[in-house]
Write an enzyme that holds these catalytic residues in place. Structure first.
Site, PDB file in Angstrom:
ATOM      1  N   HIS A 207    -105.245 -18.699 -14.436  1.00  0.00           N
ATOM      2  CA  HIS A 207    -106.095 -19.753 -13.849  1.00  0.00           C
ATOM      3  C   HIS A 207    -105.268 -21.047 -13.874  1.00  0.00           C
ATOM      4  O   HIS A 207    -105.304 -21.801 -14.840  1.00  0.00           O
ATOM      5  CB  HIS A 207    -107.361 -19.872 -14.704  1.00  0.00           C
ATOM      6  CG  HIS A 207    -108.312 -20.953 -14.302  1.00  0.00           C
ATOM      7  ND1 HIS A 207    -109.549 -20.699 -13.743  1.00  0.00           N
ATOM      8  CD2 HIS A 207    -108.235 -22.301 -14.385  1.00  0.00           C
ATOM      9  CE1 HIS A 207    -110.185 -21.831 -13.519  1.00  0.00           C
ATOM     10  NE2 HIS A 207    -109.405 -22.829 -13.903  1.00  0.00           N
ATOM     11  N   CYS A 240    -110.905 -30.750 -13.729  1.00  0.00           N
ATOM     12  CA  CYS A 240    -111.837 -30.726 -14.843  1.00  0.00           C
ATOM     13  C   CYS A 240    -112.197 -32.157 -15.217  1.00  0.00           C
ATOM     14  O   CYS A 240    -111.315 -33.004 -15.365  1.00  0.00           O
ATOM     15  CB  CYS A 240    -111.200 -30.004 -16.026  1.00  0.00           C
ATOM     16  SG  CYS A 240    -112.233 -30.039 -17.489  1.00  0.00           S
TER      17      CYS A 240
END
Ligand code: HMG
Ligand code: MG
Length: 300
Positions: A207, A240
């Site tokens: 990821h 994020c």
């Protein structure tokens, strides 16, 4: 050179891609995006998260989104869950697969989920028990596997330790997050070497965020070690909220172009994928971050 024959692409755009967007994305737009991703042939579409709406307001509509999905046979729609409250909300919504998210960095864990790594593992064992009882599949994330926005370098054995805990707990797959996108290929390979001592490589996913433009190189490096699951985000959306300066995930279009070129099967249709990317980019009034999307669109 050994490369996998097939790669599973896990599309995280509707969750990781959109969670950091400041302006609320309407439920209809999220649903239309999910539908277009299904049409493109994505087998896994991470559809949202059951986290605190105060912490991540963009994901507050996740239950509504999930309920409105008309599940396509063969496609799974995992939802991120940080604690028991999130699991309860997921079960109430009819979710069949969740993802729990730990990190290899203490500081990132504190900023992201407001507890220590040890506390997060204890919370997740509780979540895991509840999920098992309900017959819900659980995927595990480890963030900051190639560096931390607060601590800098992260040792590969710390990543292996957290990944091993999640695997022992019963996660069927461990997704290794280069949350800030700072990794480089040899470092990525060393990290996979360490983690695959405790979790079989067939159960690992990469990821990688693309902040420093290294994600494809890192993916190519770990494909050669047998990693055959890749998380990516259509159009390279995202970031994020607790990793300042981090850009989106590697773009699904870029990953697909590379895998097609390597002769690796994915089951994904590039034209349809481009349509999904165009749709969300137009909604966000932004150029796709994917170079492949830009090049192929300009050619068309
Ligand atoms: P906290 O403040 O410590 O939680 O947050 P708390 O248990 O003290 O509860 C505080 C309030 O939150 C209470 O509400 C709870 O009910 C509520 P109040 O009484 O104040 O009104 N609450 C919740 N509400 C909805 N859903 C829940 C939930 N839990 C508590 N599940 C918490 C702890 C984990 C909730 C918080 O820190 C949080 O939500 N963090 C969100 C983190 C997040 O979503 N980060 C982004 C995803 S991770 C990522 O992107 C990385 C990844 O992509 C991989 C990679 O790239 O590396 C996965
Ligand atoms: Mg991520």
């Amino acid at each position: 050179m050994q490369l996998p024959e097939k790669v599973k692409i896990v599309e995280v755009g509707p969750r990781d891609g959109l969670q950091n967007e400041a302006t609320p994305v309407p439920v209809e737009v999220k649903l239309a995006l999910i539908r277009k991703l299904e049409e493109a042939g994505l087998p896994v579409i991470e559809a949202g998260s059951f986290v605190s709406p105060r912490w991540v307001p963009q994901m507050a509509s996740s239950a509504e989104v999930f309920r409105a999905i008309d599940p396509k046979p063969g496609v799974s729609y995992p939802m991120l869950v940080p604690n028991r409250k999130g699991l309860d909300a997921a079960l109430e919504t009819g979710v069949k697969e969740i993802a729990i998210f730990a990190a290899a960095s203490e500081s990132f864990t504190q900023k992201n989920i407001n507890c220590s790594i040890g506390e997060s593992i204890a919370r997740y064992s509780d979540v895991m028990q509840g999920a098992e009882q309900a017959g819900v599949k659980v995927r595990g994330y480890v963030s900051c596997v190639l560096g931390c926005p607060y601590e800098g370098e992260i040792a590969a054995d710390r990543v292996a330790e957290v990944a091993g805990r999640l695997h022992d707990m019963g996660c069927y797959e461990i997704s290794l997050g280069d949350t800030v996108g700072v990794g480089t290929p040899l470092k990525a390979q060393r990290m996979i070497d360490a983690v695959s001592q405790v979790v079989p490589v067939a159960q690992l996913a990469a990821h990688f965020h693309d902040t420093y433009g290294q994600a494809l190189a890192n993916l190519f490096a770990v494909l050669q070690q047998g990693v055959s699951v890749i998380d990516s985000s259509v159009s390279g959306l995202g970031g994020c909220p607790y990793a300042r300066g981090a850009s989106g995930n590697v773009a699904t279009e870029d990953v697909l172009y590379m895998l097609n070129g390597l002769g690796i099967e994915t089951g994904i249709d590039m034209d349809r994928l481009l349509q999904a990317g165009q749709y969300i980019s137009e909604h966000l009034q932004r150029q796709p971050a994917s170079k492949v999307a830009r090049a192929l669109t300009a050619k068309a």
